[in-house]
Scaffold this active site. Sequence first.
Site, PDB file in Angstrom:
ATOM      1  CG  HIS A  92      -1.845   1.147   1.334  1.00 12.89           C
ATOM      2  ND1 HIS A  92      -3.159   0.983   1.700  1.00 12.89           N
ATOM      3  CD2 HIS A  92      -1.687   2.475   1.124  1.00 12.89           C
ATOM      4  CE1 HIS A  92      -3.764   2.159   1.697  1.00 12.89           C
ATOM      5  NE2 HIS A  92      -2.885   3.089   1.360  1.00 12.89           N
ATOM      6  CG  HIS A 146      -0.730   7.122  -1.003  1.00 14.33           C
ATOM      7  ND1 HIS A 146      -1.974   7.291  -1.560  1.00 14.33           N
ATOM      8  CD2 HIS A 146      -0.926   6.427   0.150  1.00 14.33           C
ATOM      9  CE1 HIS A 146      -2.886   6.729  -0.773  1.00 14.33           C
ATOM     10  NE2 HIS A 146      -2.275   6.199   0.269  1.00 14.33           N
ATOM     11  NE  ARG A 160       0.844  11.906  -2.097  1.00 14.54           N
ATOM     12  CZ  ARG A 160      -0.173  11.520  -1.337  1.00 14.54           C
ATOM     13  NH1 ARG A 160      -1.219  10.909  -1.877  1.00 14.54           N
ATOM     14  NH2 ARG A 160      -0.155  11.723  -0.044  1.00 14.54           N
ATOM     15  CG  ASN A 216      -5.053   8.716  -3.031  1.00 19.24           C
ATOM     16  OD1 ASN A 216      -4.041   8.143  -3.447  1.00 19.24           O
ATOM     17  ND2 ASN A 216      -5.080   9.313  -1.847  1.00 19.24           N
ATOM     18  CE  LYS A 226      -7.786   2.339  -0.144  1.00 23.47           C
ATOM     19  NZ  LYS A 226      -6.614   3.182  -0.004  1.00 23.47           N
ATOM     20  CG  HIS A 246      -9.589   4.769   3.883  1.00 21.18           C
ATOM     21  ND1 HIS A 246      -8.385   5.439   3.877  1.00 21.18           N
ATOM     22  CD2 HIS A 246     -10.230   5.161   5.006  1.00 21.18           C
ATOM     23  CE1 HIS A 246      -8.310   6.205   4.962  1.00 21.18           C
ATOM     24  NE2 HIS A 246      -9.425   6.052   5.671  1.00 21.18           N
ATOM     25  CG  HIS A 302      -4.737   2.317   6.006  1.00 18.28           C
ATOM     26  ND1 HIS A 302      -6.045   2.398   6.426  1.00 18.28           N
ATOM     27  CD2 HIS A 302      -4.678   2.981   4.838  1.00 18.28           C
ATOM     28  CE1 HIS A 302      -6.739   3.083   5.530  1.00 18.28           C
ATOM     29  NE2 HIS A 302      -5.921   3.444   4.562  1.00 18.28           N
ATOM     30  CG  ASP A 348      -1.480   4.835   4.034  1.00 21.43           C
ATOM     31  OD1 ASP A 348      -1.586   5.177   2.847  1.00 21.43           O
ATOM     32  OD2 ASP A 348      -2.222   5.261   4.932  1.00 21.43           O
ATOM     33  CG  HIS A 383       0.548  15.197   2.060  1.00 19.74           C
ATOM     34  ND1 HIS A 383      -0.488  15.465   1.187  1.00 19.74           N
ATOM     35  CD2 HIS A 383       0.175  14.089   2.743  1.00 19.74           C
ATOM     36  CE1 HIS A 383      -1.447  14.570   1.341  1.00 19.74           C
ATOM     37  NE2 HIS A 383      -1.075  13.714   2.279  1.00 19.74           N
ATOM     38  CB  ALA A 425      -4.194  12.848   6.535  1.00 19.91           C
TER      39      ALA A 425
HETATM   40  O1  DOR Z   1      -2.958   9.577   5.893  1.00 26.20           O
HETATM   41  C1  DOR Z   1      -3.365   9.254   4.791  1.00 26.20           C
HETATM   42  N1  DOR Z   1      -2.852   9.776   3.666  1.00 26.20           N
HETATM   43  N2  DOR Z   1      -4.366   8.369   4.701  1.00 26.20           N
HETATM   44  C2  DOR Z   1      -4.960   8.085   3.542  1.00 26.20           C
HETATM   45  O2  DOR Z   1      -5.879   7.314   3.537  1.00 26.20           O
HETATM   46  C3  DOR Z   1      -4.544   8.744   2.297  1.00 26.20           C
HETATM   47  C4  DOR Z   1      -3.179   9.251   2.389  1.00 26.20           C
HETATM   48  C5  DOR Z   1      -2.849  10.234   1.294  1.00 26.20           C
HETATM   49  O3  DOR Z   1      -3.125   9.943   0.133  1.00 26.20           O
HETATM   50  O4  DOR Z   1      -2.290  11.286   1.605  1.00 26.20           O
HETATM   51 ZN    ZN Z   2      -3.231   5.057   1.665  1.00 21.50          ZN
END
Ligand code: DOR
Ligand code: ZN
Length: 337
Positions: free
Chosen positions: A13, A15, A17, A41, A95, A134, A168, A240, A244, A256
């Site tokens: 899992h 990300h 980007r 996402n 997802k 999720h 998660h 996860d 950011h 988050a």
């Molecule tokens: O903390 C998180 N960040 N939880 C998520 O489910 C998505 C993720 C994100 O894409 O930033």
């Molecule tokens: Zn995630």
Amino acid sequence: MNEITIQSPFDMHIHLRDTEMLKLVAPLTSHTFAGGVIMPNLVPPVETKEAVVAYKNRILEAINNDDFIPFMTLFFKPYTNEFLENVKDEIIAIKLYPAGITTNSEGGISVIDTVALAPTLNAMSNLNIPLCVHGETNGFVMDREKEFMSVYEALAVAFPKLKIIMEHITTKEAVDLVKKYDNLFATITLQHLIITLDDVVGGMLKPHLFCKPIAKRPEDRDALLEIALSGNSKIMFGSDSAPHPKHKKEACGCAAGVFTSPIALQVLVELFEKNDKLENLDNFISKNAIDIYGLKKSKKSIKLIKKDFVVPAQYEGFGEVVVPMYAGETISWSLKE
Ligand code: DOR
Ligand code: ZN
């Protein structure tokens, strides 16, 4: 033990980007992992075959020649059987996000109804496409995952042949539920094996430890740690890791996500060693994922050495800056270059 070799580590899992951030963070995962499940996402979400293939190609470009398989996912929405048959060879899973529950999930599902979603979920079940979820309601923040357990149960009962991955997980209720149904599985992040809510908000507020689901109570963390350390065949590592930009974390209105890619493997070795359970690390980080998803074991192996490593204060490049978990702190295992 002073050295260890990890065979075929998978992050189930992650990300990565897009655009500049992708270029910065993708190599930090592809360096130490043999493959990873890439979350969809983006803005807009990945929801067509063309978007999956194009995103996969951008990832492959960003990781250069690293030996790393991006296992692609689609963003869940009602899909036809015909569409799913056509896309299935390009994806490992789909997802599902409850609408608005986390970063870029506005296009998710508002009411998770097993009758309304049956055509898509039955088609996925027949085509053997797993459903990643999720699992949070929009209730009180500490209860969101617990309140979602009835949704998982309804899905597990209504679609007994559908593989459902509880992504998660952060609570002891989720640890109990995953054991109860044959078609439920789960991923656990690095941070949820280590921190509790106290680490996030108990002293000075720590934006770089803020993620969704939020870290819970000590008894939850202990239940997660126990099942991960046991090597239980239903439990996979899924970082996860969710980068950011630094200015969006250190802000009034903190995004988050905890960014753990560059340190995940080293800290997992430290954690399993400290608990005298290194013999179960392979299950958590490779074998269980191979069995659950039917993957091929990769030939890639990563060597680590027991040597202090000072985690960089931040990673920078392509105009982006991102702060990792444990920034500026010392961890006790390093990658052996
Ligand atoms: O903390 C998180 N960040 N939880 C998520 O489910 C998505 C993720 C994100 O894409 O930033
Ligand atoms: Zn995630």
